[in-house]
Design an enzyme around this catalytic site. Sequence first.
Site, PDB file in Angstrom:
ATOM      1  CB  CYS A 197      -1.006  -0.035   1.133  1.00  0.00           C
ATOM      2  SG  CYS A 197      -2.453   0.965   0.734  1.00  0.00           S
ATOM      3  CG  HIS A 243      -3.593  -3.552   2.990  1.00  0.00           C
ATOM      4  ND1 HIS A 243      -2.631  -3.104   3.875  1.00  0.00           N
ATOM      5  CD2 HIS A 243      -4.216  -2.447   2.518  1.00  0.00           C
ATOM      6  CE1 HIS A 243      -2.685  -1.781   3.929  1.00  0.00           C
ATOM      7  NE2 HIS A 243      -3.631  -1.358   3.121  1.00  0.00           N
ATOM      8  CD  GLU A 294      -1.376  -6.308   4.962  1.00  0.00           C
ATOM      9  OE1 GLU A 294      -1.103  -6.569   3.776  1.00  0.00           O
ATOM     10  OE2 GLU A 294      -1.551  -5.146   5.383  1.00  0.00           O
TER      11      GLU A 294
HETATM   12  N1  GLN Z   1      -1.877   6.709   2.790  1.00  0.00           N
HETATM   13  C1  GLN Z   1      -1.968   6.002   1.566  1.00  0.00           C
HETATM   14  C2  GLN Z   1      -3.307   6.247   0.848  1.00  0.00           C
HETATM   15  O1  GLN Z   1      -4.237   6.679   1.448  1.00  0.00           O
HETATM   16  C3  GLN Z   1      -1.746   4.516   1.789  1.00  0.00           C
HETATM   17  C4  GLN Z   1      -2.693   3.888   2.740  1.00  0.00           C
HETATM   18  C5  GLN Z   1      -2.209   2.560   3.260  1.00  0.00           C
HETATM   19  O2  GLN Z   1      -1.015   2.282   3.284  1.00  0.00           O
HETATM   20  N2  GLN Z   1      -3.108   1.750   3.753  1.00  0.00           N
HETATM   21  O3  GLN Z   1      -3.422   6.005  -0.329  1.00  0.00           O
END
Ligand code: GLN
Length: 539
Positions: free
Chosen positions: A384, A510, A512
């Site tokens: 992410c 994600h 995970e």
């Molecule tokens: N802050 C980033 C976004 O909003 C990534 C978010 C995250 O890592 N879950 O796109």
Amino acid sequence: MKETKYIFVTGGVASSLGKGIIASSIGKLLQARGYKVTIQKFDPYINIDPGTLNPYEHGECYVTVDGHEADLDLGHYERFLGIQTTKANNLTTGRIYKSVIDKERRGDYLGRTIQVIPHITDEIKRNVMLLGNKYNFDFVITEIGGTVGDIESLPYLESIRQLKWELGKNALCVHLTYVPYLAAAGELKTKPTQHSVKELQSAGVQPDILVLRTEHELGLSIRKKVALFCNVDEHSVVQSIDAPTIYEVPLLMQEQGLDATILKKMGLAVGGIPELGPWRKFLERLHKAEKTKPIHIALVGKYDLQDAYKSIREALSQAGTYNDRKVEVDFVNSEKLTEANVEEALKDKAGILIGPGFGERGICGKFIALTYARTHDVPTFGICLGMQCMAIEFARNVLEYADANSREMDEKTPHNVIDIMEEQKSITNMGGTMRLGAYECVLQKGSKAYQAYGTEHIQERHRHRYEFNNLYKAEYEAAGMKCIGINPESDLVEVVEIPTLKWYIGTQFHPEYSSTVLNPHPLFVSFVKAAIENEEATR
Ligand code: GLN
């Protein structure tokens, strides 16, 4: 129609005793007997959901397939049971009140005075029964967050009291307490347990089963004493002793017949003891792996707290087991990384994982770690925000856009390689500004990610506001960073990879969240494999 059975798991004496693990273990044991089981968590705090909570408060925010930002215990439920949870599996006092207040505003209560009892408790009860009524579960396990005695817990305890009264044998309460060992006296003390049970009883709830957390073996005399003082049968007092891994807990509970006791109390036939074959095989493999020389994976992030990256740590450890190696996760605080110390911090790491996150704090360190990782060809996994940082670092140092950034960090730079994209609007079903929950992705054949998954079509969970900026896609690809995972509906980039490096993959989603004990996540397994090979090659 068959009747759904409801099991409540409450906790006393102290928080962090592992109610989620006990709830998951009970679920696992009942599931192994062929029952259809789900677990839900009710949190007494006022926030609507943990989405806006700082990870320092309650650890990581877990995301369900249907896009709910949930308590991290739902991660345990999924990892233990291999089931998928949804928004209905996690409630907070905030949501209960909101729904009651919304009904009040609509006039649903026909002018009556709205009170904690019966309106809030009715709403809690309705939600306890929701999954059972809708999906024909044999068992719905409800874990109540917090500790008995908290003011916030009272409406939940009152709801359990009423449900136990209404449902009779079809409802049961398992209460988890702590038995401390006083070293100076050389004794285990049951008084806190007695007090905690009294507290529960004063709310009108008699626990049916007590699980006592302890660091030392509890003898028969202690169990007898607790049984006598707390009005429970002797065989309903179960110990939960510290285990080398949480995945051992279902077996420890089975040895003491916890599942059999539950079935008996609920009027069901007990039958033979399930073998839990695959689970035991996993544990054997885990224990073997634990004895190997650990490979060190750096987890680069800004939250220096075990629970803040719970699912990532679990996914890495599971991937280690399935690669027959112990994985040691070394937290590297990205706020403290500089060009002067990066070599020292990362030189003995077999792999580097750049974690997810929000906001600007600690972002520079992630770029520094990524430059090191990319130029030294260390297997690297960006998740992410980690993937977004991979793209920014590449833009700055390879595409030579020195000011490249994400709109999240810098609104004004002319080179927002990570940006708010129009396409996102067409696929965001929640109406919010974040992309949440499971989305489809098509992987390019031949890519490392494709090889890991062994399939082109995947679905993974998202939680982010910003996206890879498609305007730059051609430039990235020409310079060697390939966009190999694409959302088929919107064309948004979900996975990037530098194929000329050993393992350099970033995912906008994600992975995970969907790694479970019996189904480890293919990307994590592949990443750890690459890290092991890297270590062997450079030794
Ligand atoms: N802050 C980033 C976004 O909003 C990534 C978010 C995250 O890592 N879950 O796109």
